[in-house]
Design a protein around this motif. Structure first.
Motif, PDB file in Angstrom:
ATOM      1  N   ASP A  14       0.854  -1.183   0.000  1.00 49.98           N
ATOM      2  CA  ASP A  14       0.000   0.000   0.000  1.00 49.98           C
ATOM      3  C   ASP A  14       0.896   1.240   0.000  1.00 49.98           C
ATOM      4  O   ASP A  14       1.701   1.436   0.910  1.00 49.98           O
ATOM      5  CB  ASP A  14      -0.881  -0.037   1.256  1.00 49.98           C
ATOM      6  CG  ASP A  14      -2.025   0.954   1.225  1.00 49.98           C
ATOM      7  OD1 ASP A  14      -2.059   1.792   0.314  1.00 49.98           O
ATOM      8  OD2 ASP A  14      -2.892   0.886   2.124  1.00 49.98           O
ATOM      9  N   ALA A  18      -3.460   7.398   2.570  1.00 47.89           N
ATOM     10  CA  ALA A  18      -4.696   6.612   2.665  1.00 47.89           C
ATOM     11  C   ALA A  18      -5.941   7.439   2.383  1.00 47.89           C
ATOM     12  O   ALA A  18      -7.007   6.871   2.088  1.00 47.89           O
ATOM     13  CB  ALA A  18      -4.792   5.970   4.052  1.00 47.89           C
ATOM     14  N   ALA A  22      -7.998   5.728  -4.398  1.00 47.02           N
ATOM     15  CA  ALA A  22      -7.197   4.508  -4.531  1.00 47.02           C
ATOM     16  C   ALA A  22      -7.153   4.014  -5.969  1.00 47.02           C
ATOM     17  O   ALA A  22      -8.169   4.006  -6.672  1.00 47.02           O
ATOM     18  CB  ALA A  22      -7.764   3.412  -3.635  1.00 47.02           C
ATOM     19  N   ARG A  50      -3.539   7.041  -3.922  1.00 50.21           N
ATOM     20  CA  ARG A  50      -3.100   5.916  -3.106  1.00 50.21           C
ATOM     21  C   ARG A  50      -3.006   4.719  -4.040  1.00 50.21           C
ATOM     22  O   ARG A  50      -3.969   4.397  -4.737  1.00 50.21           O
ATOM     23  CB  ARG A  50      -4.116   5.647  -2.000  1.00 50.21           C
ATOM     24  CG  ARG A  50      -3.849   4.422  -1.147  1.00 50.21           C
ATOM     25  CD  ARG A  50      -5.009   4.213  -0.177  1.00 50.21           C
ATOM     26  NE  ARG A  50      -4.774   3.086   0.714  1.00 50.21           N
ATOM     27  CZ  ARG A  50      -5.660   2.662   1.625  1.00 50.21           C
ATOM     28  NH1 ARG A  50      -6.836   3.286   1.744  1.00 50.21           N
ATOM     29  NH2 ARG A  50      -5.379   1.631   2.406  1.00 50.21           N
ATOM     30  N   LEU A 104      -9.861  -4.918  -1.569  1.00 50.39           N
ATOM     31  CA  LEU A 104     -10.511  -3.649  -1.233  1.00 50.39           C
ATOM     32  C   LEU A 104     -11.223  -3.749   0.106  1.00 50.39           C
ATOM     33  O   LEU A 104     -11.137  -2.839   0.948  1.00 50.39           O
ATOM     34  CB  LEU A 104     -11.504  -3.248  -2.327  1.00 50.39           C
ATOM     35  CG  LEU A 104     -10.939  -2.965  -3.716  1.00 50.39           C
ATOM     36  CD1 LEU A 104     -12.059  -2.600  -4.687  1.00 50.39           C
ATOM     37  CD2 LEU A 104      -9.903  -1.850  -3.671  1.00 50.39           C
ATOM     38  N   ILE A 109     -11.579  -0.061   1.612  1.00 53.08           N
ATOM     39  CA  ILE A 109     -11.723   0.848   0.468  1.00 53.08           C
ATOM     40  C   ILE A 109     -13.064   0.572  -0.198  1.00 53.08           C
ATOM     41  O   ILE A 109     -13.314  -0.535  -0.674  1.00 53.08           O
ATOM     42  CB  ILE A 109     -10.574   0.660  -0.538  1.00 53.08           C
ATOM     43  CG1 ILE A 109      -9.231   1.030   0.112  1.00 53.08           C
ATOM     44  CG2 ILE A 109     -10.818   1.497  -1.792  1.00 53.08           C
ATOM     45  CD1 ILE A 109      -8.025   0.682  -0.742  1.00 53.08           C
ATOM     46  N   ALA A 112     -12.489   1.950  -5.941  1.00 55.94           N
ATOM     47  CA  ALA A 112     -11.124   2.195  -6.420  1.00 55.94           C
ATOM     48  C   ALA A 112     -11.108   2.274  -7.936  1.00 55.94           C
ATOM     49  O   ALA A 112     -11.993   1.758  -8.627  1.00 55.94           O
ATOM     50  CB  ALA A 112     -10.181   1.093  -5.948  1.00 55.94           C
TER      51      ALA A 112
END
Length: 296
Positions: A14, A18, A22, A50, A104, A109, A112
């Motif tokens: 990652d 954050a 993403a 990200r 995810l 998340i 994305a």
């Protein structure tokens, strides 16, 4: 780091803030996350994203289906031709798409941008089609719908791919020798000229994890999944297809077929790019992908 995704352990890296949007990178057949160049990853981070990269199942540091047999590719292709509903593979690309969504979930998340290379672009088509609520935009790179009638690799490349899938290298040196032959066939002219860099990266990957058995199961997953054109036709998220003009493994009309079947998709040809990510093309790709993600 290890996360649990779709019930199995997946190795994830990652990068960036954050809080930024993403971008989830899906790598291709038998290829570890380290094949996403750090210049590419850092370029996208610098653009305000990200960036997450991960090892697919059966490769790298992710879960291995030890002892689960997969058919040889020639036998499987023959069987699928005459018995299309017969399932010979341990899993298919739909399972790998659920792994992707599971990453995810593990990282909390909600949505994305999805970028997939080669087989990763095939997995990405399934993510975009079947899990659209989790996708902000989609960018397949050097990929295909695998629809009947599309141009395939030339015979020498196809032979090398089948041999690679069937290879039974027992040492890192044997795997390195086989891999270098294949990568020199499918790379761009720039990639071929950077032989020492290709060899160093491949050696790093093999030392990170040497697991030839996973290649056969991933190849079986591609064959089992088959034609993705109906899935492409159901994709509604903003899509940009990137393909190299000099790709000898998956010719650029295959990428054009994705774009032709996804509503309002954009198609970008990168001059001189083969089935690789040559350093000189990375700034252009970063710009295109960042622009596409911001516009989504």
């Amino acid at each position: 780091m290890q996360v649990t995704a779709n019930g199995i352990n997946i190795e994830v890296e990652d990068h960036g803030n954050a809080e930024d949007p993403a971008i989830l990178l899906i790598m291709g057949y038998a290829t570890q996350l380290i094949y996403w160049p750090m210049d590419f990853v850092n370029g996208l981070v610098e653009k305000g994203f990200r960036v997450i990269r991960f090892d697919n199942r059966d490769v790298g540091l992710s879960y291995k289906y030890d002892g689960v047999r997969a058919p040889g590719p020639i036998r499987q292709l023959f069987a699928k031709r005459f018995f299309p509903n017969r399932n010979l593979a341990p899993y298919d690309l739909g399972d790998m798409a659920r792994d992707t969504v599971g990453v995810l979930d593990a990282l909390d998340i909600d949505k994305a941008h999805i970028v997939g290379a080669s087989m990763g672009g095939m997995i990405g088509q399934l993510v975009a089609a079947d899990h659209a609520e989790r996708v902000l935009s989609f960018t397949p790179v050097m990929s295909s719908t695998n629809a009947p009638g599309l141009p395939g690799a030339d015979p020498a490349v196809r032979k090398a791919l089948i041999q690679s899938a069937r290879a039974k290298a027992s040492t890192i040196d044997e795997a390195l020798a086989t891999g270098m032959v294949f990568s020199s066939i499918v790379a761009s002219e720039e990639g071929r000229a950077r032989e020492e860099e290709r060899e160093a990266l491949m050696k790093t990957a093999l030392e990170r994890n040497f697991y030839p058995a996973g290649r056969r199961r991933q190849m079986a997953a591609i064959i089992e999944t088959g034609n993705l054109r109906p899935k492409a036709q159901s994709i509604s998220v903003p899509t940009m297809v990137i393909h190299g003009t000099a790709d000898p493994l998956i010719p650029h009309p295959c990428g054009a077929d994705i774009a032709a079947n996804v509503n309002n998709a954009r198609f970008e040809l990168v001059d001189g790019m083969g089935h690789d990510l040559p350093p000189s093309k990375l700034p252009l790709m970063v710009e295109m992908i960042a622009e596409h993600c911001r516009a989504a």
